[in-house]
Design a protein around this motif. Structure first.
Motif, mmCIF file in Angstrom:
data_model
loop_
_atom_site.group_PDB
_atom_site.id
_atom_site.type_symbol
_atom_site.label_atom_id
_atom_site.label_comp_id
_atom_site.label_asym_id
_atom_site.label_seq_id
_atom_site.Cartn_x
_atom_site.Cartn_y
_atom_site.Cartn_z
ATOM 1 N N GLY A 277 0.818 -1.198 0.000
ATOM 2 C CA GLY A 277 0.000 0.000 0.000
ATOM 3 C C GLY A 277 0.854 1.251 0.000
ATOM 4 N N PRO A 278 0.213 2.419 -0.067
ATOM 5 C CA PRO A 278 0.969 3.678 -0.102
ATOM 6 C C PRO A 278 1.675 3.953 1.219
ATOM 7 C CG PRO A 278 -1.380 4.107 0.157
ATOM 8 C CD PRO A 278 -1.253 2.634 -0.092
ATOM 9 N N VAL A 279 2.686 4.798 1.172
ATOM 10 C CA VAL A 279 3.424 5.172 2.385
ATOM 11 C C VAL A 279 2.521 6.026 3.276
ATOM 12 C CG1 VAL A 279 5.420 6.415 3.290
ATOM 13 C CG2 VAL A 279 5.624 5.124 1.156
ATOM 14 N N PRO A 280 2.298 5.604 4.541
ATOM 15 C CA PRO A 280 1.468 6.412 5.444
ATOM 16 C C PRO A 280 2.217 7.657 5.894
ATOM 17 C CG PRO A 280 2.387 4.550 6.630
ATOM 18 C CD PRO A 280 2.783 4.375 5.188
ATOM 19 N N VAL A 281 1.486 8.633 6.384
ATOM 20 C CA VAL A 281 2.110 9.895 6.799
ATOM 21 C C VAL A 281 1.852 10.210 8.264
ATOM 22 C CG1 VAL A 281 2.033 10.870 4.485
ATOM 23 C CG2 VAL A 281 0.081 11.184 6.001
ATOM 24 N N THR A 282 1.266 9.290 9.013
ATOM 25 C CA THR A 282 0.995 9.538 10.430
ATOM 26 C C THR A 282 2.081 8.899 11.284
ATOM 27 O OG1 THR A 282 -0.388 7.537 10.573
ATOM 28 C CG2 THR A 282 -1.489 9.614 10.011
ATOM 29 N N PRO A 283 2.432 9.520 12.428
ATOM 30 C CA PRO A 283 3.500 8.973 13.279
ATOM 31 C C PRO A 283 3.222 7.548 13.751
ATOM 32 C CG PRO A 283 2.977 11.228 13.919
ATOM 33 C CD PRO A 283 1.926 10.821 12.915
ATOM 34 N N ASP A 284 1.955 7.200 14.001
ATOM 35 C CA ASP A 284 1.641 5.869 14.512
ATOM 36 C C ASP A 284 1.789 4.793 13.443
ATOM 37 O OD1 ASP A 284 1.084 6.918 16.987
ATOM 38 O OD2 ASP A 284 -1.074 7.123 16.604
ATOM 39 N N ALA A 285 1.576 5.149 12.179
ATOM 40 C CA ALA A 285 1.573 4.143 11.114
ATOM 41 C C ALA A 285 2.916 3.998 10.417
ATOM 42 C CB ALA A 285 0.501 4.486 10.080
ATOM 43 N N ILE A 286 3.763 5.023 10.445
ATOM 44 C CA ILE A 286 4.981 4.973 9.652
ATOM 45 C C ILE A 286 5.985 3.968 10.213
ATOM 46 C CG2 ILE A 286 6.087 6.867 10.920
ATOM 47 C CD1 ILE A 286 6.349 6.044 7.148
ATOM 48 N N GLY A 287 6.031 3.800 11.536
ATOM 49 C CA GLY A 287 6.973 2.838 12.122
ATOM 50 C C GLY A 287 6.703 1.414 11.667
ATOM 51 N N PRO A 288 5.478 0.888 11.847
ATOM 52 C CA PRO A 288 5.169 -0.461 11.357
ATOM 53 C C PRO A 288 5.385 -0.612 9.843
ATOM 54 C CG PRO A 288 3.498 0.263 12.915
ATOM 55 C CD PRO A 288 4.371 1.446 12.650
ATOM 56 N N TYR A 289 5.105 0.447 9.088
ATOM 57 C CA TYR A 289 5.293 0.367 7.638
ATOM 58 C C TYR A 289 6.772 0.191 7.300
ATOM 59 C CZ TYR A 289 4.595 1.441 2.684
ATOM 60 O OH TYR A 289 4.564 1.370 1.315
#
Length: 377
Positions: A277-289
Motif C-alpha cells: 500500500g501507499p506510504v502512510p504519513v501519520t506517526p503511529d503508522a509509519i513505524g510499522p510500515y
C-alpha cells in the motif's frame, strides 16, 4: 530554601539564524557566552531543586520530571562542547559557521537518554528544560510569596509568547484546538493580572496556571519533535520503497534468467511491493510500515542470493570445462576420442535451456578424470 532571583529569571538564550545559515561570528560568540551562563545557572538551580525535593520527602514524586530536566541539561551541555570546539576561538570560515548552524539547529540525536528517543534541537531542548525547571520550582513552592507575583506574571507572559510560536508550528488538523487553549490561558492570565493590579492576592491562581502553561508548552515541543521525526521517517520510507520497487523488477528478470538457464532452479516468490500500500504519513503508522519494508528487503535479498548462486554455479562449470579443454590442448590430447565425446556431452548439457546442472557437473568431472589419465606418465 529559596532560589536566587537572578536564577529564576534565567532562560535559555535565543539561538541565532536558522538551519543551513553560515552564522555571523559575532552572533555565535554572543550565543556561546549566554549559553555558557545559562548552563551554569540552570545546573545550580536543578541541584538546588533536587536537594529541596529530597529534603521534603518528594524525591520519588518528582523523579520523572527531574530526570528529564537533567537529561536535557546534559544533552545541551554536550552539544555546547561540540559547538565551542568548532568555534575554536573564532577561527571559523564559512564551512565551520555552517557546521555550527547544523549543530545548533539539528536534532540532538546523541541524547539517547531522553525518553522515547525524543529528537529536539538545541533551542527546543533549552525551552523544554526551562519549562520543566519552572514546573519543578512551582511544585516545590520555592518561589517567594506576594513580592514575586509581578515577576511570575512576567515569566508567564514570556512563556505564553513562546507557546504562541509553537502553536504556529502545529498542523492544520490540531492548530485550532491549540489556538483555543492558548487563548484560554491568555485570558486567565489577563484576569490574574487585573486582580494583582487591584492589590489582590493571586498566589493561589498563579500556581495552577503556571503548571498548565508548562505542560502545554512541553506537549507542543514534544509533539513538534515527533512530527518532525515522522516526516523524516516518511522520506526514508519513500526512498526505501522506490529502491525496493527497482530491486523487485531486477530480481524478476534475474529469476526468469535463472529458471531458463539451470535445472533445478531456486523457487522463491518475488515480493510484491505494491501489496504494502501507499506510504502512510501519520506517526503511529509509519513505524510499522518501515518494519514491513525491511522484511520485504530481506526477502528480496534472500531470493537474489539464491538465484545468483545458481547462475554462478552454471557459469563456473562452463569456465571449468573451458580450462580443462585448454589444458588438454596444451598437452596435445584434446583430440582423444574419449575427451572429445566428454566435452561435447558436457557442452551440450550446459548450453541446454534449462541446463541440468547435476548431470553437467558429472560430465565435467568425467572429462577431468580422463584428462588426468591421458596426461599422467
Amino acid at each position: 530554601m529559596s532560589v536566587d532571583q537572578a536564577t529564576m529569571a534565567t532562560t535559555a538564550p535565543t539561538a541565532p539564524g536558522k538551519l543551513g545559515d553560515a552564522l555571523d561570528p559575532a552572533a555565535i560568540q554572543a550565543y556561546l557566552g549566554e549559553l555558557d551562563t545559562w548552563l551554569r545557572v540552570r545546573r545550580s538551580e536543578l541541584d538546588e531543586l533536587d536537594q529541596a525535593a529530597l529534603a521534603v520527602g518528594r524525591g520519588g514524586e518528582l523523579a520523572g520530571d527531574m530526570s528529564l530536566a537533567l537529561a536535557l541539561w546534559k544533552a545541551i551541555s554536550d552539544r555546547y562542547q561540540l559547538v565551542f570546539a568548532t568555534w575554536d576561538g573564532g577561527r571559523v570560515l564559512q564551512q565551520e559557521r555552517e557546521r555550527i548552524s547544523a549543530l545548533i539547529w539539528g536534532r540532538l540525536d546523541g541524547a539517547t537518554e531522553l525518553p522515547g528517543g525524543l529528537a529536539v534541537s538545541l533551542p527546543e531542548a533549552g525551552r523544554l528544560c526551562d519549562a520543566l525547571t519552572g514546573q519543578l520550582r512551582n511544585r516545590l513552592a520555592l518561589v517567594p510569596g506576594a513580592d514575586a507575583q509581578s515577576a511570575r506574571i512576567r515569566e508567564l507572559r514570556a512563556q505564553l509568547e513562546r507557546i504562541r510560536d509553537q502553536v504556529g508550528l502545529e498542523p492544520a488538523l490540531t492548530r485550532d484546538t491549540a489556538v483555543q487553549r492558548l487563548a484560554e490561558l491568555m485570558s486567565r492570565l489577563e484576569g490574574i493580572t487585573a486582580k494583582a493590579e487591584r492589590g489582590g492576592d493571586v498566589g493561589g491562581m498563579l500556581g495552577p496556571l503556571e503548571v498548565e502553561a508548562t505542560t502545554f508548552e512541553r506537549d507542543l515541543i514534544v509533539g513538534n519533535a515527533r512530527r518532525r521525526d515522522a516526516r523524516d521517517q516518511v522520506i526514508s520510507a519513500r526512498e526505501l520503497r522506490s529502491d525496493l520497487e527497482a530491486r523487485a523488477v531486477a530480481l524478476q528478470k534475474l529469476a526468469a534468467t535463472c529458471v531458463a538457464t539451470v535445472d533445478p532452479a531456486p523457487r522463491y516468490a518475488v515480493p510484491d511491493v505494491d501489496a504494502l500500500g501507499p506510504v502512510p504519513v501519520t506517526p503511529d503508522a509509519i513505524g510499522p510500515y518501515l518494519e514491513r519494508l525491511d522484511r520485504v528487503s530481506q526477502a528480496l535479498e534472500v531470493a537474489q542470493h539464491a538465484y545468483a548462486a545458481a547462475l554462478d554455479e552454471h557459469h563456473q562449470l562452463v569456465a571449468l570445462l573451458d580450462a580443462y579443454v585448454a589444458k588438454a590442448r596444451a598437452s596435445g590430447v584434446a583430440d582423444h576420442p574419449d575427451l572429445v565425446a566428454s566435452e561435447q556431452s558436457a557442452r551440450g548439457l550446459l548450453e541446454r535451456r534449462p541446463s541440468p546442472l547435476a548431470i553437467a557437473q558429472q560430465l565435467v568431472t568425467t572429462y577431468q578424470t580422463w584428462l588426468i589419465k591421458e596426461t599422467t606418465p
